[in-house]
Scaffold this motif. Structure first.
Motif, PDB file in Angstrom:
ATOM      1  N   PHE A  64       2.547  10.733   5.607  1.00  0.00           N
ATOM      2  CA  PHE A  64       3.510   9.587   5.707  1.00  0.00           C
ATOM      3  C   PHE A  64       3.143   8.746   6.754  1.00  0.00           C
ATOM      4  CE2 PHE A  64       5.810  13.029   3.616  1.00  0.00           C
ATOM      5  CZ  PHE A  64       6.322  12.780   2.622  1.00  0.00           C
ATOM      6  N   GLN A  65       3.356   7.404   6.379  1.00  0.00           N
ATOM      7  CA  GLN A  65       3.068   6.505   7.547  1.00  0.00           C
ATOM      8  C   GLN A  65       4.154   6.656   8.527  1.00  0.00           C
ATOM      9  OE1 GLN A  65       3.256   2.446   6.103  1.00  0.00           O
ATOM     10  NE2 GLN A  65       2.853   1.548   8.048  1.00  0.00           N
ATOM     11  N   THR A  66       5.263   6.857   8.631  1.00  0.00           N
ATOM     12  CA  THR A  66       6.133   7.312   9.609  1.00  0.00           C
ATOM     13  C   THR A  66       6.106   8.989   9.353  1.00  0.00           C
ATOM     14  OG1 THR A  66       7.572   5.687   9.153  1.00  0.00           O
ATOM     15  CG2 THR A  66       8.264   6.984  10.701  1.00  0.00           C
ATOM     16  N   LYS A 110       0.763  -1.164   0.173  1.00  0.00           N
ATOM     17  CA  LYS A 110      -0.049  -0.044  -0.134  1.00  0.00           C
ATOM     18  C   LYS A 110       0.705   1.210   0.046  1.00  0.00           C
ATOM     19  CE  LYS A 110      -1.865  -1.315   3.975  1.00  0.00           C
ATOM     20  NZ  LYS A 110      -1.022  -2.661   4.061  1.00  0.00           N
ATOM     21  N   THR A 111       1.867   1.454   0.913  1.00  0.00           N
ATOM     22  CA  THR A 111       2.523   2.471   0.861  1.00  0.00           C
ATOM     23  C   THR A 111       3.400   2.614  -0.249  1.00  0.00           C
ATOM     24  OG1 THR A 111       2.836   2.222   3.434  1.00  0.00           O
ATOM     25  CG2 THR A 111       4.381   3.809   2.394  1.00  0.00           C
ATOM     26  N   THR A 112       3.808   1.541  -0.718  1.00  0.00           N
ATOM     27  CA  THR A 112       4.567   1.519  -2.045  1.00  0.00           C
ATOM     28  C   THR A 112       3.930   2.219  -2.960  1.00  0.00           C
ATOM     29  OG1 THR A 112       5.789  -0.317  -1.464  1.00  0.00           O
ATOM     30  CG2 THR A 112       5.916   0.007  -3.720  1.00  0.00           C
ATOM     31  N   LEU A 168      -3.513   9.754   2.316  1.00  0.00           N
ATOM     32  CA  LEU A 168      -3.289   9.677   3.874  1.00  0.00           C
ATOM     33  C   LEU A 168      -2.857   8.214   4.210  1.00  0.00           C
ATOM     34  CD1 LEU A 168      -6.587  11.430   5.254  1.00  0.00           C
ATOM     35  CD2 LEU A 168      -4.282  12.428   4.533  1.00  0.00           C
ATOM     36  N   ASP A 169      -1.638   8.159   4.651  1.00  0.00           N
ATOM     37  CA  ASP A 169      -1.062   7.042   4.912  1.00  0.00           C
ATOM     38  C   ASP A 169      -1.242   6.571   6.487  1.00  0.00           C
ATOM     39  OD1 ASP A 169      -0.071   4.384   4.802  1.00  0.00           O
ATOM     40  OD2 ASP A 169       1.967   5.039   3.896  1.00  0.00           O
ATOM     41  N   GLU A 170      -2.194   5.830   6.796  1.00  0.00           N
ATOM     42  CA  GLU A 170      -2.717   5.384   8.326  1.00  0.00           C
ATOM     43  C   GLU A 170      -2.803   6.541   9.180  1.00  0.00           C
ATOM     44  OE1 GLU A 170      -0.399   2.320   9.906  1.00  0.00           O
ATOM     45  OE2 GLU A 170      -0.224   1.246   8.121  1.00  0.00           O
ATOM     46  N   PRO A 171      -3.806   7.383   8.828  1.00  0.00           N
ATOM     47  CA  PRO A 171      -3.839   8.754   9.802  1.00  0.00           C
ATOM     48  C   PRO A 171      -4.586   8.234  11.281  1.00  0.00           C
ATOM     49  CG  PRO A 171      -5.887   8.568   8.001  1.00  0.00           C
ATOM     50  CD  PRO A 171      -4.706   7.574   7.728  1.00  0.00           C
TER      51      PRO A 171
HETATM   52 MG   LIG Z   1       2.422   1.043   4.947  1.00  0.00          MG
END
Ligand SMILES: [Mg+2]
Ligand SMILES: Nc1ncnc2c1ncn2[C@@H]1O[C@H](COP(=O)(O)OP(=O)(O)OP(=O)(O)O)[C@@H](O)[C@H]1O
Ligand SMILES: Nc1ncnc2c1ncn2[C@@H]1O[C@H](COP(=O)(O)OP(=O)(O)OP(=O)(O)O)[C@@H](O)[C@H]1O
Ligand SMILES: [Mg+2]
Lengths: 310, 238, 356, 260, 300
Positions: free
Chosen positions: D85-87, D43-45, D176-179
């Motif tokens: 960003f996820q992080t 997903k992040t990719t 949005l990555d894991e808000p």
């Molecule tokens: Mg991810």
């Protein structure tokens, strides 16, 4: 907060104005130290654009300082171009060199950039020593550089030269202050903090970094012109790598991105050793210890950058 | 006898006091959950127990010895391991090296078996054992951080938001694993935003709010409490 | 009466600290000796030292400080770069400057305050070319220099004069002073099979070059310029030193004049070491000339001193007899080529020493 | 409905690993699209490829019909596409205000030399953008911490700052990555409201989230991937009951994760 | 042909010296992310300590192998102690600060050590005894190789291999690498980070002392400003190889030596450094993290 900021500005302006009176208060050797202070302060501020604000480890900044000095020296001694006319040319050429050299280097990070800039510094000095085309005067350098003249007035005395340096320092300080409050200056800081995050916000890293190098180099070129005038001679040994190291250290000792910090850093790294000449051969032993002490006691620098408020 | 005793603990970041006198106990073999909103000080508490933060007041005792000022690495040797917030895996070491480091304080011979156990628990990590940890996906890194703490075979396991960034199916399996780990006698102190899951695992829970414990009870009471529903369990109940 | 102030501008710290400290010590020694005899004109001599680290900017500051201290004359600086930056300041303030700097740039503006105390490159180069081509009849000569102003100037002059004497220069190469690693360049030169290798730089590199030549099995004769004349040369070169030729004014120990022997002995007594190099002595000569001028003219007025110094027919220096021409260039020094002996001492080869 | 963003058969590999493989889906104007899948599914990719951080090895990405495959992040940003960003990646040394103000970068029209000379037009613009920043801080309830160094804030608040920073760019689409990571249930409920509020201002949203309370409630459309390939697509109800999705991702536990 | 081989020997010898110093540099960098600008000066301090051992007690006679060994041991111990003290005073207080603060502190340390040497031993060139090692030379294909050249190349190879094995294949080595990445996380593994750092400041400067003594013995001279130049070249070598990478330091050192030799020997001695640096920059442009540097893509 706003009020305080204004006060800082006022205080700075006041100090600068008071500085104009230095030639009346000091003997000529201290006026010349003050003049060198102004010149090195401009150079250190220009290094701060690249190192302190954009976060690019430039340890070859003496190159741009040197280009400015040589442009003035060569144009003035061979073509008789008036000093003040060589000034914009010195800035332009230094800026062009900054942009040109930095363009391929921009993808280098941190210490790798640092080494590449050291490399450029070494190449520059060697080039000046090898006297390409017979224009740089080799290791002897170039002597007999004229004095600037303004409205027909020859700025010959040390005091007059000091005033020229001091006024230009004032202008550079204004530019640096504006840099803090404009989008370009901010973009530098975004890139310093996190290049990827910055680029997803639309910051064009290549363009902004090249511009930073060009601006830093242009200001160093300006200082170079003043240096050539002050000494009336330029030679490669004034632009060696250790000079770049000193500029680097001034910014860190003073406080990255902090105008008063860089000024204080310049004073500490340049003026204080003048005061302690009496230590003779102990001088730089003590100076080394002092450098360690300053960093240990104030890791953020003497006057760290204030977090600007909303 | 309680394994961990915290008495009036205070921790500050510069001027800001993040823990303002926290007292709690964890008995041997117990699972205790810490709940609280963002910024309540949960992570601060965990880091303080592990010796990563200087304390401005109070004491922490572990198995009867005072560890308030003990160095972090000594604390690990005493038997406290942590899976920290933000995962903190060693990005340029491989998955296998990360897991091995988890057992740094244990005899070298015992580690391979423990590492294999982690691979069995998280098959994804087994597939990626030679990959640099920094290139794992967020969830994979979380598995690695938990696995690494388990390899230490601690007496007290500290988990700071272990479910963060994990897929539901993995969360379920992790909580099942934690259950069986707890059943082998390991004491667990867990910080969770997934309060429902945490309280299902836990025997007791504390609620932290801006640096103070405002509530404590056994887990089933907390789960049932209306106040809890409102503040931390949200509409999951509806 | 107030003391007569003499300035020393020299590198007390930094790369050239050895030389700079030697100059300061020599000047202080001479002043102390004179003061013990009652000073000059009934006044004590006071020496004021300023450390310029051999850097141009620091040199300019030193010059202004010494001028403000009202010194009559300044001994220094050691490097041409520092001397150049200070020269116009002394000239404008009418303060006598005597330095071992030999760069042609120093003479370019014809400042009447300038007095070079080391023999100019041009004279040394002429003698060197004569020695290499006419005396030794070397067929192939290789020239090696570092990047310093002094050494490149000397090397260029030697190349020009050798060519003028119809000698053959097979190569002119550079070393990085202080880099110690000279084998690559020497390996290249070895392949050219020169009869002589002329090196215009400093002894610390020269000694190593000599040693590395032997290590590489290079047969050429080593001929070094004046800056190679230092006790350390033979020590560094070790067994390889013997047979090296150095061209300079006669070495202090070989000087026929008792004053030179006495000075070196006094220096050794006071500081527990020999002067670091011949430049300690040339600068001492600068100091001695200034003192003589003050005594002779009974004045500390710049104009009077300058006229006296320019007008001297011959000055009996520690480093030979010499005079100053209108440009302030040292003239009339006899050069010699001497050979380093296995015990590290020097033996004059040319001109063949005559008895007496 | 018009397609704003289309992924057409994109794929990428790391070493021997096919992280994303022949993936296609479409995000329409005004939609909220959820992208879910197990850890390491890619997903992040996918987000990294859309935003130009990685360059897809195959396939095309289209923005309003134009091919933008492989464009650099700064160029993607000019399209009005922003991400979190996820992080969390906030500017560590800067205040919350400065971080959010950074989001306005592209809105600034001033030239660098205007800035260095502090010309009136530039100062006016600075004031306008500061006002815009304050407006966003107000909307996301961050006014109180405007002057606080961003990275000393609790995790959850930092996520909100990052969200505010994307909004400051007046984006067309935000990713949005894991808000909701690190938020408790009450907080993630508030997040849902924020997401709807943003959508209502005309911003299209693509999000990755493991918190089913968020994904299932806000998404108009959900795409599920596993091992870099799409395994299901549809609305929340369809996805929740899809056996493949349950098998790979949701799990069969009776409790909380699927309870929403 | 003989010339060519001779140039390779020349390059390898200097390269070996650079590598010896670069190993210590890279070791310290690897853990502290610190460009220890004082490293070169520590090395030369090692040479001076060794020289004092050799000349102070030998009374002019032939210093035997035992004395030579003793000089090495004393010098290694002295410099390791100096390194540890330096870390305590100048670097430890800056561990949490911006890393450039420690870099400037290192520059201060460099000035202090360099001028300290000058104050203790004087500014003049010091000469090493000439008969410390056998004067044996070999002639191979027209080139000359001396005993000490072989020693230098062997020593750098052996030390590189030992260091590599230690860092990559021992538990303590893994701990060192972990501490290099994240000190707090390393503590959570039970690693005593202070001990790790202290040991790194024993190993790095200790190795540096060996390098410094070899310089003294090979070139037979030592003076106080020498350390700066060697430190700089060693740093460049470490960067060229990929800083923090142990075989990289070796490779970088050797390449730098070879560049130097071939630039001076075949291209232009007056542009020697410019050619070397030009090559360095070109290599960095092609491989921005050095030849063997980590190239882990940052995961976002
Ligand atoms: Mg991810
Ligand atoms: N490095 C720091 N510097 C300054 N303040 C900090 C720092 N770390 C945490 N704080 C402050 O301490 C308080 C407690 O933070 P902590 O991280 O312990 O909360 P938390 O309960 O773990 O929150 P979350 O649920 O977001 O993880 C917060 O107000 C936070 O802003
Ligand atoms: N730079 C890289 N090098 C090697 N492997 C990578 C890299 N980036 C991602 N991967 C791998 O690709 C896969 C997909 O990663 P990605 O981060 O996209 O997962 P994700 O779906 O976002 O997972 P999560 O829900 O855990 O965040 C993972 O297995 C990861 O290990
Ligand atoms: Mg937390």
């Amino acid at each position: 907060m706003r009020g305080f900021k204004l006060d800082g500005l006022k205080l700075g302006a006041l100090l600068w104005a008071a500085g104009l009176a230095l030639p009346f208060a000091l003997d000529s050797s201290w006026v010349s130290i003050a003049a060198f202070f102004a010149i090195y302060a401009i150079t250190a501020l220009s290094e701060d654009v690249i190192l302190g604000r954009a976060g690019m480890f430039d340890m070859g900044h003496a190159v741009y300082f040197g280009i400015g000095a040589y442009v003035t020296a060569i144009l003035n001694t061979t073509l008789n171009v008036p000093i003040l006319l060589t000034l914009p040319l010195a800035m332009l050429l230094a800026a062009a060199a900054g942009a040109l050299l930095s363009a391929p280097l921009i993808r280098l990070r941190g210490d790798y950039l640092l080494v590449a800039t050291i490399g450029f510094n070494a190449i520059f000095v060697l080039a000046m020593q090898n006297n390409p085309g017979g224009i740089t005067g080799g290791s002897d350098g170039i002597t007999g550089i004229g004095v600037p003249s303004l409205f027909g007035l020859q700025l010959e005395s040390q005091s007059a030269m000091f005033w020229l340096d001091w006024v230009l320092l004032g202008l550079v300080l204004l530019v640096m202050r504006n840099l803090d409050a404009c989008e370009f200056g901010r973009a530098l800081r975004y890139l310093k903090q996190d290049e990827l995050a910055a680029s997803t916000l639309g910051v064009d890293a290549r363009k902004v970094k090249t511009l930073a190098f060009a601006l830093g180099a242009a200001l160093a070129g300006l200082a170079g012109t003043l240096f050539a005038v002050q000494l009336s001679t330029v030679s490669p040994s004034s632009f060696v790598f250790t000079e770049s190291v000193t500029l680097f250290a001034i910014v860190i000792v003073g406080g990255q991105g902090s105008i008063p910090g860089v000024l204080l850093g310049t004073a500490l790294m340049f003026v204080v050793p003048q005061i302690f000449r009496g230590l003779a051969e102990y001088r730089y032993f003590v100076f080394g210890i002092a450098m360690i002490a300053v960093m240990v006691l104030r890791p953020q620098g003497l006057l760290p950058r204030r977090r600007s408020a909303a | 006898m309680s394994l961990l005793t915290i008495n009036d603990l205070r921790v500050a970041y510069g001027q800001i006091e993040a823990l303002k006198g926290v007292s709690l106990t964890v008995a041997a073999g117990e699972v205790v959950a810490i709940l609280g909103a963002n910024g309540a000080g949960k992570t601060t508490l965990m880091r303080a127990i592990s010796g990563l933060l200087p304390k401005t007041g109070g004491t922490i005792g572990f198995e009867g010895t005072d560890i308030t000022r003990t160095n972090a690495d000594r604390i690990v040797r005493l038997g406290i391991a942590q899976s920290p917030e933000g995962r903190r895996v060693f990005g340029t070491l491989t998955v296998a090296e990360n897991l091995k480091l988890g057992g740094f304080t244990r005899p070298a011979g015992e580690i391979p078996a423990s590492v294999e156990a982690i691979y069995a628990m998280f098959p994804r990590l087994a597939e990626r054992r030679a990959q640099f940890a920094g290139t794992l996906s967020g969830g994979e890194q979380q598995m690695l951080a938990i696995g690494r703490a388990l390899v230490a075979k601690p007496k007290l396991l500290l988990l700071d938001e272990p479910s963060l960034g994990l897929a539901p199916i993995i969360i379920q399996s992790i909580f099942r694993s934690l259950r069986s780990i707890a059943d082998t006698g390991v004491t667990i102190l867990i910080v969770e935003q997934n309060a429902r899951a945490a309280l299902k695992l836990a025997d007791r829970g504390y609620v932290l709010e801006v640096g103070r414990i405002i509530h404590q009870d056994n887990a089933s009471n907390l789960l049932a409490s209306g106040q809890m529903q409102e503040a931390y369990l949200g509409r999951a109940a509806s | 009466a107030p003391p007569i102030k003499i300035g020393v501008q020299a590198p007390i710290t930094g790369t050239y600290a050895d030389e700079g400290q030697g100059i300061a010590r020599a000047v202080k020694l001479l002043a102390a000796q004179q003061n013990a005899k009652g000073g000059l004109l009934g006044r004590k001599i006071e020496v004021i030292t300023c450390d310029d680290q051999g850097e141009a900017a620091q040199a300019a500051i030193c010059a202004r400080q010494l001028v403000n201290d009202h010194v009559v004359a300044v001994i220094g600086s050691y490097t041409s770069g520092a001397a150049l930056a200070a020269e116009p300041i002394y000239a404008r303030a009418d303060v006598i400057q005597t330095s071992d700097g030999t760069s042609n740039e120093l003479l370019k503006h014809g400042y009447k305050t300038w007095f070079g105390n080391a023999a100019p490159n041009s004279a040394e180069a002429k003698f060197t070319a004569h020695y290499l081509v006419d005396v030794q009849h070397y067929k192939k000569i290789a020239v090696l220099t570092d990047h310093s102003s002094f050494a490149t100037g000397l090397a260029e002059a030697v190349v020009a004069d050798v060519k003028a004497a119809h000698g053959t220069i097979v190569d002119k190469s550079f070393i990085n002073a202080g880099s110690q690693n000279f084998s690559p360049v020497l390996t290249k030169l070895k392949a050219l099979q020169p009869d002589a290798l002329y090196f215009s730089g400093y002894y610390s590199d020269g000694g190593l070059i000599r040693a590395q030549m032997t290590q590489l099995g290079m047969k050429a004769t080593f001929v070094g310029g004046d800056a190679n004349q230092n006790v350390a040369f033979a020590k560094i070169a070790g067994a390889a030193a013997a047979g090296s030729i150095i061209i300079n004014v006669p070495a202090p120990a070989d000087l026929p004049y008792p004053v030179a022997k006495q000075f070196v002995a006094d220096y050794k007594t006071k500081y527990g070491a020999l002067p670091p190099s011949v430049f300690t002595l040339t600068n001492a000569d600068g100091m001695r000339a200034v003192m003589q001028a003050i005594a002779a003219t009974k004045s500390v007025k710049p104009a009077a001193l300058e006229t006296y110094l320019h007008g001297m027919k011959s000055f009996q220096g520690l480093t030979g007899t010499f005079a100053w021409n209108a440009k302030g260039e040292r003239t009339g020094s006899p050069f010699v080529a001497f050979e380093v002996q296995p015990d590290g001492s020097y033996k004059i080869l040319y001109p063949t020493p005559t008895a007496g | 409905m018009t397609a704003l963003l289309e992924l057409d058969g994109i794929g990428i590999s790391f070493g021997g690993l096919r992280a994303v493989d022949d993936l296609s889906f479409t995000v329409n104007q005004g939609q909220i699209v959820g992208l879910i899948g197990p850890n390491g599914a890619g997903k992040t990719t996918v987000f990294n490829m859309i935003t130009g951080v990685y360059k897809p090895a195959s396939g095309t990405i289209r923005w309003q019909g134009n091919d933008i495959t492989g464009a650099k992040p700064a160029r993607i940003a000019t399209l009005g596409l922003r991400r979190t960003f996820q992080t969390i990646r906030l500017f560590a040394d800067m205040s919350v205000f400065e971080n959010v103000r950074a989001g306005c970068h592209l809105a600034a029209r001033q030239h660098w030399w205007q800035g260095l000379l502090a010309l009136p037009a530039q100062r006016r613009e600075e004031a306008e953008l500061a006002a815009r920043t304050h407006d966003i801080l107000r909307r996301l309830d961050l006014e109180g911490v405007a002057d606080t160094p961003a990275t000393s804030l609790p995790y959850g608040v930092q996520r909100r700052v990052e969200l505010a920073r994307t909004l400051a760019g007046q984006p067309r689409l935000i990713i949005l990555d894991e808000p909701a990571a690190g938020l408790n249930d009450a907080e993630s409920a508030a997040l849902n409201d924020t997401i709807f509020m943003i959508r209502d201002t005309g911003v299209t949203i693509l999000l990755v989230e493991h918190d089913m309370n968020v994904v299932m409630q806000v998404s108009d459309h959900i795409v599920v991937i596993n091992f870099g390939r799409k395994i299901a697509e549809g609305n929340a109800t369809a996805i929740r009951t899809n056996p493949a999705v349950i098998e790979a991702y949701l799990g069969r536990d009776d409790d909380e994760a699927t309870a929403a | 042909m003989g010339t060519f081989i001779q140039q390779i020997v020349n390059g390898l010898t200097v390269g070996g010296i650079y590598a010896l110093i670069a190993l210590g540099y890279t070791m310290v960098y690897g853990v502290m992310r610190l460009i220890n600008f004082a490293h070169g000066d520590l090395c030369i301090l090692g040479a001076f300590v060794g020289l004092t051992m050799l000349t102070g007690s030998a009374g002019g006679g032939h210093p035997g192998a035992a004395l030579l060994l003793l000089a090495f041991v004393v010098s290694i111990i002295a410099i390791a102690v100096a390194g540890v003290v330096l870390e305590r005073i100048a670097y430890r207080p800056l561990r949490k600060a911006d890393r450039l603060a420690a870099v400037v502190s290192a520059l201060g340390a460099s000035l202090m050590i360099e001028n300290g040497i000058m104050l203790v031993w004087g500014p003049q060139v010091h000469v090493f005894p000439s008969n410390l090692l056998p004067a044996t030379t070999w002639h191979v294909a027209g080139a000359t190789i001396s005993f000490i050249q072989v020693m230098i190349i062997l020593a750098s190879l052996v030390l590189m291999a030992a260091l590599y094995l230690f860092v990559n294949h021992t538990r303590f080595g893994t701990a060192i690498r972990a501490a290099a990445i994240d000190q707090d996380a390393a503590r959570l593994m039970g690693i005593n980070v202070n001990r790790v750092i202290t040991s790194v400041f024993i190993i790095g400067p200790g190795l540096g002392a060996i390098g410094g003594l070899f310089i003294g013995i090979y070139y037979r001279e030592a003076y106080f400003t020498m350390g700066w130049t060697y430190g700089l070249y060693a740093f460049i070598a470490a960067i060229l190889g990929g800083i923090g990478n142990i075989p990289g330091a070796m490779l970088g050192g050797v390449l730098l030596g070879l560049f130097n030799a071939f630039a001076a020997g075949y291209v232009s001695s007056s542009w020697q450094d410019a050619i070397t640096f030009g090559l360095l920059i070109v290599i960095l442009l092609v491989r921005p993290t050095g030849l063997l540097g980590e190239r882990v893509a940052e995961k976002v």
